[in-house]
Design a protein around this motif. Structure first.
Motif, PDB file in Angstrom:
ATOM      1  N   SER A  30      -5.190   8.345   3.192  1.00 27.94           N
ATOM      2  CA  SER A  30      -6.350   7.866   3.947  1.00 27.94           C
ATOM      3  C   SER A  30      -5.845   6.936   5.039  1.00 27.94           C
ATOM      4  CB  SER A  30      -7.335   7.132   3.030  1.00 27.94           C
ATOM      5  OG  SER A  30      -6.764   5.946   2.518  1.00 27.94           O
ATOM      6  N   ALA A  31      -6.703   6.638   5.993  1.00 25.63           N
ATOM      7  CA  ALA A  31      -6.299   5.770   7.106  1.00 25.63           C
ATOM      8  C   ALA A  31      -5.978   4.373   6.593  1.00 25.63           C
ATOM      9  CB  ALA A  31      -7.403   5.709   8.150  1.00 25.63           C
ATOM     10  N   ILE A  32      -4.964   3.747   7.184  1.00 24.67           N
ATOM     11  CA  ILE A  32      -4.536   2.417   6.761  1.00 24.67           C
ATOM     12  C   ILE A  32      -4.422   1.481   7.962  1.00 24.67           C
ATOM     13  CG2 ILE A  32      -3.212   3.388   4.838  1.00 24.67           C
ATOM     14  CD1 ILE A  32      -0.653   2.674   6.476  1.00 24.67           C
ATOM     15  N   ILE A  53       0.827  -1.206   0.000  1.00 22.71           N
ATOM     16  CA  ILE A  53       0.000   0.000   0.000  1.00 22.71           C
ATOM     17  C   ILE A  53       0.864   1.260   0.000  1.00 22.71           C
ATOM     18  CG2 ILE A  53      -2.020  -1.080   1.050  1.00 22.71           C
ATOM     19  CD1 ILE A  53      -1.111   0.045   3.758  1.00 22.71           C
ATOM     20  N   SER A  54       2.090   1.140  -0.492  1.00 16.99           N
ATOM     21  CA  SER A  54       3.002   2.282  -0.490  1.00 16.99           C
ATOM     22  C   SER A  54       2.475   3.442  -1.321  1.00 16.99           C
ATOM     23  CB  SER A  54       4.377   1.848  -1.021  1.00 16.99           C
ATOM     24  OG  SER A  54       4.878   0.738  -0.295  1.00 16.99           O
ATOM     25  N   ASP A  55       1.622   3.150  -2.309  1.00 17.83           N
ATOM     26  CA  ASP A  55       1.074   4.212  -3.157  1.00 17.83           C
ATOM     27  C   ASP A  55       0.202   5.184  -2.384  1.00 17.83           C
ATOM     28  OD1 ASP A  55       2.320   3.458  -5.439  1.00 17.83           O
ATOM     29  OD2 ASP A  55       0.642   2.344  -6.287  1.00 17.83           O
ATOM     30  N   ILE A  56      -0.238   4.797  -1.190  1.00 18.03           N
ATOM     31  CA  ILE A  56      -1.135   5.674  -0.437  1.00 18.03           C
ATOM     32  C   ILE A  56      -0.367   6.718   0.373  1.00 18.03           C
ATOM     33  CG2 ILE A  56      -1.442   4.559   1.822  1.00 18.03           C
ATOM     34  CD1 ILE A  56      -4.511   4.656   1.087  1.00 18.03           C
ATOM     35  N   VAL A  57       0.960   6.680   0.306  1.00 20.96           N
ATOM     36  CA  VAL A  57       1.778   7.693   0.965  1.00 20.96           C
ATOM     37  C   VAL A  57       1.570   9.047   0.278  1.00 20.96           C
ATOM     38  CG1 VAL A  57       4.149   8.455   1.423  1.00 20.96           C
ATOM     39  CG2 VAL A  57       3.522   6.051   1.723  1.00 20.96           C
ATOM     40  N   ASP A  58       1.366  10.089   1.063  1.00 24.97           N
ATOM     41  CA  ASP A  58       1.284  11.457   0.547  1.00 24.97           C
ATOM     42  C   ASP A  58       2.711  11.968   0.398  1.00 24.97           C
ATOM     43  OD1 ASP A  58       0.849  14.076  -0.064  1.00 24.97           O
ATOM     44  OD2 ASP A  58      -0.164  14.603   1.811  1.00 24.97           O
ATOM     45  N   ILE A  59       3.289  11.737  -0.784  1.00 27.23           N
ATOM     46  CA  ILE A  59       4.702  12.027  -1.007  1.00 27.23           C
ATOM     47  C   ILE A  59       5.032  13.489  -0.728  1.00 27.23           C
ATOM     48  CG2 ILE A  59       6.513  12.166  -2.769  1.00 27.23           C
ATOM     49  CD1 ILE A  59       6.078   9.387  -1.831  1.00 27.23           C
ATOM     50  N   ARG A  60       4.129  14.383  -1.107  1.00 26.52           N
ATOM     51  CA  ARG A  60       4.410  15.813  -0.932  1.00 26.52           C
ATOM     52  C   ARG A  60       4.503  16.203   0.545  1.00 26.52           C
ATOM     53  NH1 ARG A  60      -0.232  18.038  -4.843  1.00 26.52           N
ATOM     54  NH2 ARG A  60      -1.235  16.244  -3.872  1.00 26.52           N
ATOM     55  N   GLY A  61       3.903  15.401   1.419  1.00 25.43           N
ATOM     56  CA  GLY A  61       3.926  15.722   2.841  1.00 25.43           C
ATOM     57  C   GLY A  61       5.031  15.032   3.612  1.00 25.43           C
ATOM     58  N   THR A  62       5.808  14.162   2.951  1.00 24.93           N
ATOM     59  CA  THR A  62       6.881  13.452   3.654  1.00 24.93           C
ATOM     60  C   THR A  62       8.007  14.410   4.029  1.00 24.93           C
ATOM     61  OG1 THR A  62       7.893  12.859   1.528  1.00 24.93           O
ATOM     62  CG2 THR A  62       6.418  11.243   2.540  1.00 24.93           C
ATOM     63  N   GLY A  76      -0.063  -3.820   4.047  1.00 22.30           N
ATOM     64  CA  GLY A  76      -1.231  -3.848   4.923  1.00 22.30           C
ATOM     65  C   GLY A  76      -2.521  -3.719   4.155  1.00 22.30           C
ATOM     66  N   GLU A  77      -3.447  -2.900   4.680  1.00 17.73           N
ATOM     67  CA  GLU A  77      -4.745  -2.676   4.051  1.00 17.73           C
ATOM     68  C   GLU A  77      -5.013  -1.175   4.030  1.00 17.73           C
ATOM     69  OE1 GLU A  77      -7.729  -4.749   6.229  1.00 17.73           O
ATOM     70  OE2 GLU A  77      -6.744  -6.693   6.072  1.00 17.73           O
ATOM     71  N   SER A  78      -5.606  -0.707   2.939  1.00 23.30           N
ATOM     72  CA  SER A  78      -5.947   0.714   2.838  1.00 23.30           C
ATOM     73  C   SER A  78      -7.437   0.872   2.613  1.00 23.30           C
ATOM     74  CB  SER A  78      -5.191   1.371   1.685  1.00 23.30           C
ATOM     75  OG  SER A  78      -5.548   0.769   0.454  1.00 23.30           O
ATOM     76  N   GLY A  79      -8.024   1.873   3.261  1.00 26.87           N
ATOM     77  CA  GLY A  79      -9.436   2.144   3.055  1.00 26.87           C
ATOM     78  C   GLY A  79     -10.320   1.011   3.527  1.00 26.87           C
ATOM     79  N   GLU A  80     -11.556   1.044   3.048  1.00 25.81           N
ATOM     80  CA  GLU A  80     -12.541   0.041   3.417  1.00 25.81           C
ATOM     81  C   GLU A  80     -13.048  -0.649   2.176  1.00 25.81           C
ATOM     82  OE1 GLU A  80     -16.016   1.602   5.212  1.00 25.81           O
ATOM     83  OE2 GLU A  80     -16.963  -0.350   5.489  1.00 25.81           O
ATOM     84  N   LYS A  81     -12.880  -1.927   2.102  1.00 27.82           N
ATOM     85  CA  LYS A  81     -13.358  -2.690   0.952  1.00 27.82           C
ATOM     86  C   LYS A  81     -14.508  -3.595   1.376  1.00 27.82           C
ATOM     87  CE  LYS A  81     -11.922  -5.855  -2.703  1.00 27.82           C
ATOM     88  NZ  LYS A  81     -10.813  -6.640  -3.282  1.00 27.82           N
ATOM     89  N   ARG A  82     -15.623  -3.479   0.661  1.00 29.17           N
ATOM     90  CA  ARG A  82     -16.783  -4.317   0.962  1.00 29.17           C
ATOM     91  C   ARG A  82     -16.869  -5.430  -0.069  1.00 29.17           C
ATOM     92  NH1 ARG A  82     -20.839  -2.160   4.280  1.00 29.17           N
ATOM     93  NH2 ARG A  82     -20.351  -0.092   5.063  1.00 29.17           N
ATOM     94  N   GLU A  83     -17.258  -6.602   0.368  1.00 26.59           N
ATOM     95  CA  GLU A  83     -17.441  -7.717  -0.553  1.00 26.59           C
ATOM     96  C   GLU A  83     -18.680  -7.482  -1.396  1.00 26.59           C
ATOM     97  OE1 GLU A  83     -15.293 -10.042  -0.940  1.00 26.59           O
ATOM     98  OE2 GLU A  83     -14.036  -9.306   0.689  1.00 26.59           O
ATOM     99  N   MET A  84     -18.577  -7.795  -2.701  1.00 28.82           N
ATOM    100  CA  MET A  84     -19.691  -7.545  -3.601  1.00 28.82           C
ATOM    101  C   MET A  84     -20.920  -8.355  -3.230  1.00 28.82           C
ATOM    102  SD  MET A  84     -18.769  -5.229  -5.618  1.00 28.82           S
ATOM    103  CE  MET A  84     -20.109  -5.334  -6.784  1.00 28.82           C
ATOM    104  N   GLY A  85     -20.723  -9.478  -2.559  1.00 25.55           N
ATOM    105  CA  GLY A  85     -21.869 -10.327  -2.228  1.00 25.55           C
ATOM    106  C   GLY A  85     -22.647  -9.857  -1.015  1.00 25.55           C
ATOM    107  N   LYS A  86     -22.058  -8.959  -0.230  1.00 26.22           N
ATOM    108  CA  LYS A  86     -22.711  -8.503   0.985  1.00 26.22           C
ATOM    109  C   LYS A  86     -23.450  -7.200   0.697  1.00 26.22           C
ATOM    110  CE  LYS A  86     -19.252 -10.621   3.991  1.00 26.22           C
ATOM    111  NZ  LYS A  86     -18.231 -10.395   5.016  1.00 26.22           N
TER     112      LYS A  86
END
Length: 330
Positions: A203-205, A143-152, A310-320
């Motif tokens: 976003s929160a991770i 999930i490294s792409d979720i880093v806010d590079i400009r804020g590092t 890890g995990e980023s954001g909230e993912k819901r299963e399509m079946g639920k």
């Protein structure tokens, strides 16, 4: 010609989530006035930022017989709602026809979208995929792409090095035998072996593992080993800090976790894969990584790459599926 994809079924939507790194979804209805008002602006974003298999803009008609199941799966109850997905995970939500909010969210992704299509950032034959120095724990993703590079922010790095290098997608130059570049594709500390890195997230991770790659060169016959940078040995992690810490401050504060990296922790790629106490890293908006010392007697420490697993954001299963209803006050 519009590049926006009209979703016809949950299966089509799931396929796009797996085939495109970024998906931006507009949930709308034909009777919705605000949806119609913002539609031209959304089409402009789609036309300018859509990239095959990198960024896909879609529209989901919540009145459609099958497409409405997609809205139910992600609990869409307000129209319009815009949801941004990265690697299949929800990273942003915008409820309402507010072009400024939508533009702000999409602008966070614009650099990533543009750079993903740049061959110079592709890491050779990897097709733009991020190089990893070690395998992924089962059930978790990079999930490294979720880093806010400009804020590092990186403290005590020698001036010729950039913090952005740590999150570059390609394989480190030191591991790429085909590379002829003399670019300094790593980071070294300056006045001593300590480094202080502030990493904010878009976003929160949930953070499960940190992968650190460090590739110091071997000392030549005429070189003193004390002049060769070290790999990090002791690391302290601090979570949800609003800004970077000072070195004295970090010495006095209890870390979220302290880590000792031994010689046997480094693999053949020069990468240490460090599992974290997962329960302490469940809702993380920023991370401070403090390199306390190195594994030798040198005065500097070297880092080549940093990957967050890890995990980023909230993912819901399509079946639920959940029933769509009106949210109070909206």
């Amino acid at each position: 010609m519009s590049k926006t994809v009209e979703i016809q079924s949950p299966e089509q939507f799931s396929e796009l989530l797996s085939s495109s790194r970024i998906v931006v979804a507009d949930f709308y209805a034909n009777w919705c006035g605000p949806c119609k008002q913002i539609a031209p602006f959304y089409e402009q974003l789609s036309a300018s930022l859509s990239r095959p298999k990198i960024a896909t803009f879609v529209k989901v008609n919540t009145e459609g017989d099958k497409a409405k199941d997609v809205a139910q799966a992600y609990a869409v109850t307000t129209l319009p709602t815009f949801i941004v997905f990265r690697d299949g995970n929800v990273v942003e939500k915008v409820k309402s026809a507010d072009p400024n909010k939508l533009k702000s969210v999409v602008e966070k992704l614009s650099n990533e979208i543009e750079n993903a299509g740049d061959p110079s950032n592709s890491g050779g034959s990897s097709g733009g995929m991020t190089w990893l120095g070690a395998g992924l724990p089962r059930g978790y993703a990079d999930i490294s792409d979720i880093v806010d590079i400009r804020g590092t922010e990186l403290l005590n790095a020698a001036t010729e090095f950039s913090v952005r290098t740590l999150f570059k997608k390609p394989k480190p130059v030191s591991l790429d035998k085909s590379s002829s570049t003399e670019e300094k594709d790593w980071v070294e500390s300056d006045t001593d072996e300590q480094l202080m890195l502030f990493i904010p997230f878009n976003s929160a991770i949930k953070l499960h593992t940190i992968q650190i790659t460090s590739l110091p060169p071997k000392a030549q016959e005429d070189e003193d080993e004390d002049d060769i940078p070290m790999r990090p040995s002791t690391i302290k992690l601090f979570t949800n800090r609003p800004h970077n810490l000072g070195f004295d401050e970090a010495e006095d504060i209890q870390p979220t976790q302290e880590i000792e990296i031994g010689e046997d922790d480094w693999n053949e790629n020069g990468t240490a894969s460090i599992p974290l106490r997962f329960v302490r890293f469940q809702n993380i908006t920023s991370l401070v990584l403090f390199v306390v010392d190195g594994d030798g007697d040198s005065e500097t420490v070297r880092l080549d790459r940093l990957r967050l697993i890890g995990e980023s954001g909230e993912k819901r299963e399509m079946g639920k599926l959940e029933k769509i209803g009106d949210e109070p006050g909206e």
